[in-house]
Enzyme design. Sequence first.
Site, PDB file in Angstrom:
ATOM      1  N   SER A 156       1.653  -5.663   2.967  1.00 32.18           N
ATOM      2  CA  SER A 156       3.084  -5.686   3.304  1.00 32.18           C
ATOM      3  C   SER A 156       3.837  -6.760   2.504  1.00 32.18           C
ATOM      4  O   SER A 156       4.914  -7.181   2.901  1.00 32.18           O
ATOM      5  CB  SER A 156       3.251  -5.916   4.807  1.00 32.18           C
ATOM      6  OG  SER A 156       2.431  -6.981   5.239  1.00 32.18           O
TER       7      SER A 156
ATOM      8  N   CYS B 116       0.866  -1.178   0.000  1.00 31.43           N
ATOM      9  CA  CYS B 116       0.000   0.000   0.000  1.00 31.43           C
ATOM     10  C   CYS B 116       0.907   1.234   0.000  1.00 31.43           C
ATOM     11  O   CYS B 116       2.135   1.111   0.145  1.00 31.43           O
ATOM     12  CB  CYS B 116      -0.858  -0.001   1.255  1.00 31.43           C
ATOM     13  SG  CYS B 116       0.164  -0.021   2.741  1.00 31.43           S
TER      14      CYS B 116
ATOM     15  N   GLU C 257       0.202  -1.361  15.936  1.00 31.01           N
ATOM     16  CA  GLU C 257      -0.461  -0.089  15.619  1.00 31.01           C
ATOM     17  C   GLU C 257      -1.381   0.331  16.768  1.00 31.01           C
ATOM     18  O   GLU C 257      -1.404   1.506  17.160  1.00 31.01           O
ATOM     19  CB  GLU C 257      -1.272  -0.238  14.320  1.00 31.01           C
ATOM     20  CG  GLU C 257      -1.950   1.062  13.911  1.00 31.01           C
ATOM     21  CD  GLU C 257      -2.910   0.880  12.750  1.00 31.01           C
ATOM     22  OE1 GLU C 257      -2.518   0.279  11.725  1.00 31.01           O
ATOM     23  OE2 GLU C 257      -4.068   1.331  12.868  1.00 31.01           O
TER      24      GLU C 257
ATOM     25  N   CYS D 274      -8.342   2.261   6.781  1.00 30.71           N
ATOM     26  CA  CYS D 274      -7.612   2.798   5.626  1.00 30.71           C
ATOM     27  C   CYS D 274      -8.244   2.331   4.325  1.00 30.71           C
ATOM     28  O   CYS D 274      -8.626   1.166   4.203  1.00 30.71           O
ATOM     29  CB  CYS D 274      -6.176   2.304   5.725  1.00 30.71           C
ATOM     30  SG  CYS D 274      -5.236   2.702   4.279  1.00 30.71           S
TER      31      CYS D 274
ATOM     32  N   HIS E  96       3.667   1.264  11.278  1.00 31.78           N
ATOM     33  CA  HIS E  96       2.606   1.084  12.289  1.00 31.78           C
ATOM     34  C   HIS E  96       2.560   2.217  13.309  1.00 31.78           C
ATOM     35  O   HIS E  96       1.560   2.370  14.008  1.00 31.78           O
ATOM     36  CB  HIS E  96       2.881  -0.165  13.134  1.00 31.78           C
ATOM     37  CG  HIS E  96       2.892  -1.441  12.380  1.00 31.78           C
ATOM     38  ND1 HIS E  96       1.877  -1.804  11.555  1.00 31.78           N
ATOM     39  CD2 HIS E  96       3.777  -2.464  12.353  1.00 31.78           C
ATOM     40  CE1 HIS E  96       2.145  -2.988  11.043  1.00 31.78           C
ATOM     41  NE2 HIS E  96       3.290  -3.412  11.504  1.00 31.78           N
TER      42      HIS E  96
ATOM     43  N   SER F 163      -1.703  -8.825   9.796  1.00 40.93           N
ATOM     44  CA  SER F 163      -3.133  -8.887  10.092  1.00 40.93           C
ATOM     45  C   SER F 163      -3.966  -8.655   8.829  1.00 40.93           C
ATOM     46  O   SER F 163      -4.977  -9.311   8.602  1.00 40.93           O
ATOM     47  CB  SER F 163      -3.454  -7.910  11.212  1.00 40.93           C
ATOM     48  OG  SER F 163      -4.258  -6.873  10.800  1.00 40.93           O
ATOM     49  N   ASN F 164      -3.522  -7.730   7.962  1.00 38.66           N
ATOM     50  CA  ASN F 164      -4.345  -7.469   6.774  1.00 38.66           C
ATOM     51  C   ASN F 164      -4.304  -8.641   5.795  1.00 38.66           C
ATOM     52  O   ASN F 164      -5.288  -8.929   5.123  1.00 38.66           O
ATOM     53  CB  ASN F 164      -3.973  -6.126   6.123  1.00 38.66           C
ATOM     54  CG  ASN F 164      -2.656  -6.157   5.383  1.00 38.66           C
ATOM     55  OD1 ASN F 164      -2.612  -6.534   4.229  1.00 38.66           O
ATOM     56  ND2 ASN F 164      -1.574  -5.777   6.044  1.00 38.66           N
TER      57      ASN F 164
ATOM     58  N   THR G 107      -6.305   0.698  11.432  1.00 39.14           N
ATOM     59  CA  THR G 107      -6.494   0.965   9.995  1.00 39.14           C
ATOM     60  C   THR G 107      -6.865  -0.279   9.196  1.00 39.14           C
ATOM     61  O   THR G 107      -7.464  -0.176   8.135  1.00 39.14           O
ATOM     62  CB  THR G 107      -5.213   1.562   9.383  1.00 39.14           C
ATOM     63  OG1 THR G 107      -4.121   0.675   9.667  1.00 39.14           O
ATOM     64  CG2 THR G 107      -4.914   2.936   9.912  1.00 39.14           C
TER      65      THR G 107
HETATM   66  S1  SF4 Z   1      -2.662   0.003   5.194  1.00 38.40           S
HETATM   67 FE1  SF4 Z   1      -1.642   1.019   6.904  1.00 38.40          FE
HETATM   68  S2  SF4 Z   1       0.385   1.542   6.123  1.00 38.40           S
HETATM   69 FE2  SF4 Z   1      -0.901   1.079   4.358  1.00 38.40          FE
HETATM   70  S3  SF4 Z   1      -1.652   3.083   3.660  1.00 38.40           S
HETATM   71 FE3  SF4 Z   1      -3.169   2.171   5.037  1.00 38.40          FE
HETATM   72  S4  SF4 Z   1      -2.689   2.964   7.063  1.00 38.40           S
HETATM   73 FE4  SF4 Z   1      -0.921   3.312   5.771  1.00 38.40          FE
END
Ligand code: SF4
Length: 278
Positions: free
Chosen positions: A262, A12, A125, A191, A73, A220-221, A163
Amino acid sequence: MIVKVAKKAGFCFGVKRAMQMAFDEVKKSDDIYSLGPLIHNKQAVERFEKDGLLTVDSIDEIKDNKKVIIRSHGVSKNIYDLANSKNLKIIDTTCPFVTKIHEIVRKFKEQNYEIIVLGDKNHPEVVGINGWADNECIIIKNLEEAKNLSIDNSKKYCVVSQTTINIDTYEKIKEILQSKISNIVFNNTVCSATKERQDASKELSNEVDVVVVVGGKHSSNTQKLAQICSENVKTFCIETKDELDKEELKKYKVVGVTAGASTPDWIIEEVISFLESI
Ligand code: SF4
């Protein structure tokens, strides 16, 4: 085998920015430390460590006057204070979207709001966000905890979210809290990169026979993308192509590939090439 890649997958904005900042610094510095693994991707961290980056768990492990990288984070305020007391040069790669949450939490805390964070209390985070409100945030991670939350309606509440939480979970918890609390301010800090990746993965999972989700086991994402896809279709979650079972995959005709925020491009590309070779 036909390979389809999710419309949004991989790094991202925040992680890309952090990686570039870290790369530039590691190239020109000898003694440079990362407070915690730079990102939730073992392979990417190993590449940085090969180039000299030293990963530590605590600021106490860093000698005075050295350089320290703060991860995307983010961290709590006391970490900046500690770093300054040791005269460390801070390379702050905190994602601007996370910094925005720190500012919201600090501002509302000053105005005597109770701060509620929707997220995982152990995620770095969330630990960082909590630190901007004197470590007094109420942290809830699911609908059950929201339902059971005891409320003092003589107080004011302010809500922010980690986020990377699922947007549907955010909306459902919002509904529950709205029905319980009379004075409450919501800040949807999920986010858009997270939502875009979740939507694209959901869409992909409806178009393929199997999905391969690429990303760190501690990301986690990435784990959330796997959860979303597995609701529709058989899903494999892997860190690298070496974990793929070629014989198992031969059963499927159309495979979808998605990746957490990531996951570096080079790892995704290796997975795609391997699948295309089947
Ligand atoms: S996922 Fe996390 S690191 Fe990536 S743009 Fe969104 S807030 Fe920022």
